[in-house]
Design a protein around this motif. Structure first.
Motif, mmCIF file in Angstrom:
data_model
loop_
_atom_site.group_PDB
_atom_site.id
_atom_site.type_symbol
_atom_site.label_atom_id
_atom_site.label_comp_id
_atom_site.label_asym_id
_atom_site.label_seq_id
_atom_site.Cartn_x
_atom_site.Cartn_y
_atom_site.Cartn_z
ATOM 1 N N ARG A 1 0.854 -1.188 0.000
ATOM 2 C CA ARG A 1 0.000 0.000 0.000
ATOM 3 C C ARG A 1 0.889 1.237 0.000
ATOM 4 N NH1 ARG A 1 -0.315 -1.609 5.470
ATOM 5 N NH2 ARG A 1 0.307 0.030 6.927
ATOM 6 N N HIS A 2 0.321 2.308 -0.506
ATOM 7 C CA HIS A 2 1.073 3.543 -0.662
ATOM 8 C C HIS A 2 1.296 4.202 0.697
ATOM 9 C CE1 HIS A 2 2.100 7.579 -2.041
ATOM 10 N NE2 HIS A 2 2.381 7.032 -3.205
ATOM 11 N N PRO A 3 2.492 4.755 0.956
ATOM 12 C CA PRO A 3 2.769 5.326 2.281
ATOM 13 C C PRO A 3 2.011 6.598 2.594
ATOM 14 C CG PRO A 3 4.609 5.738 0.805
ATOM 15 C CD PRO A 3 3.686 4.788 0.093
ATOM 16 N N TRP A 4 1.453 7.257 1.577
ATOM 17 C CA TRP A 4 0.721 8.500 1.853
ATOM 18 C C TRP A 4 -0.782 8.316 1.779
ATOM 19 C CZ3 TRP A 4 4.462 11.065 3.773
ATOM 20 C CH2 TRP A 4 5.727 11.024 3.204
ATOM 21 N N THR A 5 -1.259 7.282 1.087
ATOM 22 C CA THR A 5 -2.692 7.129 0.882
ATOM 23 C C THR A 5 -3.273 5.902 1.562
ATOM 24 O OG1 THR A 5 -2.545 5.751 -1.099
ATOM 25 C CG2 THR A 5 -2.369 8.130 -1.409
ATOM 26 N N GLY A 6 -2.433 4.896 1.838
ATOM 27 C CA GLY A 6 -2.934 3.648 2.380
ATOM 28 C C GLY A 6 -3.616 2.782 1.345
ATOM 29 N N ALA B 1 -10.055 15.922 -5.044
ATOM 30 C CA ALA B 1 -9.148 17.041 -4.798
ATOM 31 C C ALA B 1 -8.794 17.151 -3.314
ATOM 32 C CB ALA B 1 -9.788 18.338 -5.293
ATOM 33 N N GLY B 2 -9.758 16.850 -2.438
ATOM 34 C CA GLY B 2 -9.480 16.933 -1.011
ATOM 35 C C GLY B 2 -8.437 15.926 -0.574
ATOM 36 N N GLU B 3 -8.555 14.695 -1.095
ATOM 37 C CA GLU B 3 -7.561 13.689 -0.743
ATOM 38 C C GLU B 3 -6.201 14.051 -1.323
ATOM 39 O OE1 GLU B 3 -6.677 8.895 -0.957
ATOM 40 O OE2 GLU B 3 -8.582 9.686 -1.684
ATOM 41 N N ALA B 4 -6.193 14.605 -2.534
ATOM 42 C CA ALA B 4 -4.922 15.015 -3.126
ATOM 43 C C ALA B 4 -4.233 16.062 -2.254
ATOM 44 C CB ALA B 4 -5.151 15.553 -4.532
ATOM 45 N N ARG B 5 -5.004 17.020 -1.743
ATOM 46 C CA ARG B 5 -4.408 18.033 -0.846
ATOM 47 C C ARG B 5 -3.883 17.381 0.414
ATOM 48 N NH1 ARG B 5 -8.879 21.074 -2.675
ATOM 49 N NH2 ARG B 5 -10.100 20.454 -0.849
ATOM 50 N N ALA B 6 -4.619 16.401 0.939
ATOM 51 C CA ALA B 6 -4.178 15.725 2.162
ATOM 52 C C ALA B 6 -2.881 14.954 1.916
ATOM 53 C CB ALA B 6 -5.284 14.788 2.659
ATOM 54 N N VAL B 7 -2.774 14.321 0.746
ATOM 55 C CA VAL B 7 -1.549 13.592 0.414
ATOM 56 C C VAL B 7 -0.369 14.554 0.359
ATOM 57 C CG1 VAL B 7 -0.367 12.312 -1.413
ATOM 58 C CG2 VAL B 7 -2.698 11.698 -0.750
ATOM 59 N N ARG B 8 -0.554 15.685 -0.294
ATOM 60 C CA ARG B 8 0.528 16.661 -0.367
ATOM 61 C C ARG B 8 0.917 17.157 1.024
ATOM 62 N NH1 ARG B 8 -2.915 18.524 -4.565
ATOM 63 N NH2 ARG B 8 -2.182 17.879 -6.620
ATOM 64 N N GLN B 9 -0.089 17.377 1.868
ATOM 65 C CA GLN B 9 0.223 17.869 3.204
ATOM 66 C C GLN B 9 0.974 16.821 4.012
ATOM 67 O OE1 GLN B 9 -0.431 21.141 4.209
ATOM 68 N NE2 GLN B 9 1.091 20.461 5.704
ATOM 69 N N ARG B 10 0.557 15.546 3.920
ATOM 70 C CA ARG B 10 1.284 14.491 4.628
ATOM 71 C C ARG B 10 2.702 14.351 4.098
ATOM 72 N NH1 ARG B 10 -3.897 11.893 4.681
ATOM 73 N NH2 ARG B 10 -3.464 10.745 2.750
ATOM 74 N N THR B 11 2.855 14.558 2.794
ATOM 75 C CA THR B 11 4.191 14.496 2.205
ATOM 76 C C THR B 11 5.082 15.589 2.778
ATOM 77 O OG1 THR B 11 3.297 13.606 0.138
ATOM 78 C CG2 THR B 11 5.481 14.583 0.052
ATOM 79 N N VAL B 12 4.563 16.800 2.813
ATOM 80 C CA VAL B 12 5.341 17.933 3.323
ATOM 81 C C VAL B 12 5.632 17.767 4.807
ATOM 82 C CG1 VAL B 12 5.245 20.419 3.775
ATOM 83 C CG2 VAL B 12 4.513 19.516 1.550
ATOM 84 N N ASP B 13 4.671 17.232 5.551
ATOM 85 C CA ASP B 13 4.847 17.060 6.995
ATOM 86 C C ASP B 13 5.749 15.887 7.347
ATOM 87 O OD1 ASP B 13 3.182 19.195 7.348
ATOM 88 O OD2 ASP B 13 1.413 18.005 7.869
ATOM 89 N N ASP C 1 3.129 6.335 6.082
ATOM 90 C CA ASP C 1 2.695 5.098 6.736
ATOM 91 C C ASP C 1 3.634 3.988 6.295
ATOM 92 O OD1 ASP C 1 1.523 2.795 7.639
ATOM 93 O OD2 ASP C 1 -0.274 2.961 6.382
ATOM 94 N N LEU C 2 4.537 3.584 7.190
ATOM 95 C CA LEU C 2 5.499 2.515 6.908
ATOM 96 C C LEU C 2 5.312 1.347 7.871
ATOM 97 C CD1 LEU C 2 8.705 4.723 6.389
ATOM 98 C CD2 LEU C 2 7.093 3.913 4.643
ATOM 99 N N ALA C 3 4.101 1.227 8.424
ATOM 100 C CA ALA C 3 3.867 0.256 9.494
ATOM 101 C C ALA C 3 4.157 -1.175 9.066
ATOM 102 C CB ALA C 3 2.423 0.372 9.989
ATOM 103 N N ASP C 4 3.936 -1.508 7.802
ATOM 104 C CA ASP C 4 4.123 -2.881 7.349
ATOM 105 C C ASP C 4 5.359 -3.068 6.476
ATOM 106 O OD1 ASP C 4 1.906 -3.886 8.688
ATOM 107 O OD2 ASP C 4 0.547 -3.297 7.071
ATOM 108 N N VAL C 5 6.235 -2.075 6.458
ATOM 109 C CA VAL C 5 7.508 -2.255 5.760
ATOM 110 C C VAL C 5 8.374 -3.193 6.596
ATOM 111 C CG1 VAL C 5 9.655 -1.134 5.039
ATOM 112 C CG2 VAL C 5 7.450 -0.026 4.595
ATOM 113 N N PRO C 6 8.899 -4.269 6.011
ATOM 114 C CA PRO C 6 9.741 -5.185 6.791
ATOM 115 C C PRO C 6 10.920 -4.476 7.443
ATOM 116 C CG PRO C 6 9.146 -6.172 4.685
ATOM 117 C CD PRO C 6 8.685 -4.740 4.633
ATOM 118 N N GLY C 7 11.287 -4.949 8.629
ATOM 119 C CA GLY C 7 12.343 -4.299 9.389
ATOM 120 C C GLY C 7 13.658 -4.199 8.651
#
Length: 346
Positions: A196-201, A237-249, A253-259
């Protein structure tokens, strides 16, 4: 039948992506992939100059992890660039077939793309548009496309594909440089590793065109079985803005990336470009599993579903009765058979 410069178009492209890719035949039968500059950029003299500079620089990139740039015309009504055609799926289609990739496969993928980025940066060119649709995958290795074309502008004027653009591409496009490519690589590999994508899930890759239109988009780089089929996931458009904001911040979401992969990917996704590793440093962090390294009788580096998909693409060449005799570029032919092109170390 339509022609682009000296090339005869054999197959229409899928829609979506930063450009439009056509499968074409040269006069001598060589199969080439021809991409045209985004329509919004074609009338802009400054965009044409950037295209010409990038196309010249892309011809200097040397290495087995990028497709050779063969020709370009920055003065055409729609400036275009021709590379060798590789009958291979892009990473977006591969992930649809396989789901999350094993750690060893992600390492191998990361190492190959890091080498491609290092070659581009050494030639003085930043990719700026790295996303799954720009990564072609064969049964033996991976290749990066799109170095010669400027990334298309997003609906809000930002550059770089939504979900893969770095914070500086979003906030300060003029300041974006090589670290932005490393950021995009981190987002791409995180998607491949955890499914899954780290910014969108979301469970599969998606593109800026999907965000702009709210509909599925085809891979701009895909020419082959299923080309034009929807791979994007529509977002508003709202989700796109949220993705950009999470990117900048800096809140991926890397919860399931193997150690085993987490430290490297977290560094790639650091919001501060000065803290990201260089592509050369990534070669150490993404050191491939020795069992999957190129060599005599290497173990398959892709899951069975991925190997089946690459086999479908490798067999999908135009018939002589529809196109006349055709052949692949020698580098591409070698990549489809052996992971180490002649003259290039593993």
């Amino acid at each position: 039948m339509r022609e682009i410069g000296p090339y005869r178009v054999l197959r229409a492209p899928g829609t979506g992506g930063a450009e439009r890719t056509h499968l074409c035949r040269a006069a001598d039968g060589l199969l080439v992939a021809v991409e045209e500059l985004h329509p919004a950029q074609a009338p802009d003299p400054a965009a044409r100059r950037r295209f010409a500079r990038r196309a010249r620089a892309a011809r200097r990139i040397d290495g087995p992890w990028t497709l050779p740039v063969l020709d370009a015309d920055p003065d055409a009504e729609r400036p275009w660039l021709a590379t060798a055609h590789a009958p291979a799926p892009d990473l977006a289609r591969l992930l649809r077939a396989t789901g999350p990739l094993p750690v060893a496969t992600v390492r191998r993928l990361g190492a190959g793309l890091a080498r491609a980025l290092a070659a581009g940066h050494a030639a003085g060119i930043v990719h700026g548009g790295l996303e799954p649709a720009r990564v072609l995958v064969t049964a033996h290795d991976t290749m990066l496309t799109g170095f010669g074309l400027p990334p298309a502008p997003g609906p809000d004027g930002t550059t770089g594909p939504l979900g893969y653009a770095s914070p500086e591409q979003i906030e300060r496009p003029a300041d974006a440089g090589p670290p932005g490519d490393v950021f995009a690589l981190g987002a791409l590999l995180a998607t491949a590793a955890q499914g899954r994508h780290p910014w969108t899930g979301r469970p599969r890759p998606w593109t800026a065109d999907a965000a702009a239109t709210g509909a599925g988009a085809g891979a701009g780089a895909g020419v082959g079985p299923g080309a034009g089929a929807g791979i994007g996931v529509g977002v508003g458009a709202g989700e796109a803005r949220a993705v950009r904001q999470r990117t900048v911040d800096g809140r991926p979401d890397l919860a399931d990336v193997p150690g085993a992969l987490l430290p490297a990917l977290a560094r790639c996704l650091d919001p501060d470009p000065a803290l990201r590793p260089t592509p050369v440093q990534l070669l150490v962090l993404f050191d491939p599993d020795p069992d999957l390294a190129p060599g005599p009788d290497p173990a398959p580096w892709l899951p069975p579903a991925g190997l089946a998909l690459t086999a479908r693409y490798a067999a999908d060449l135009p018939r002589a009765d529809e196109a006349g005799p055709v052949h692949l570029h020698p580098l591409v032919e070698h990549l489809l058979i052996d992971p180490r092109p002649a003259g290039h170390p593993a």
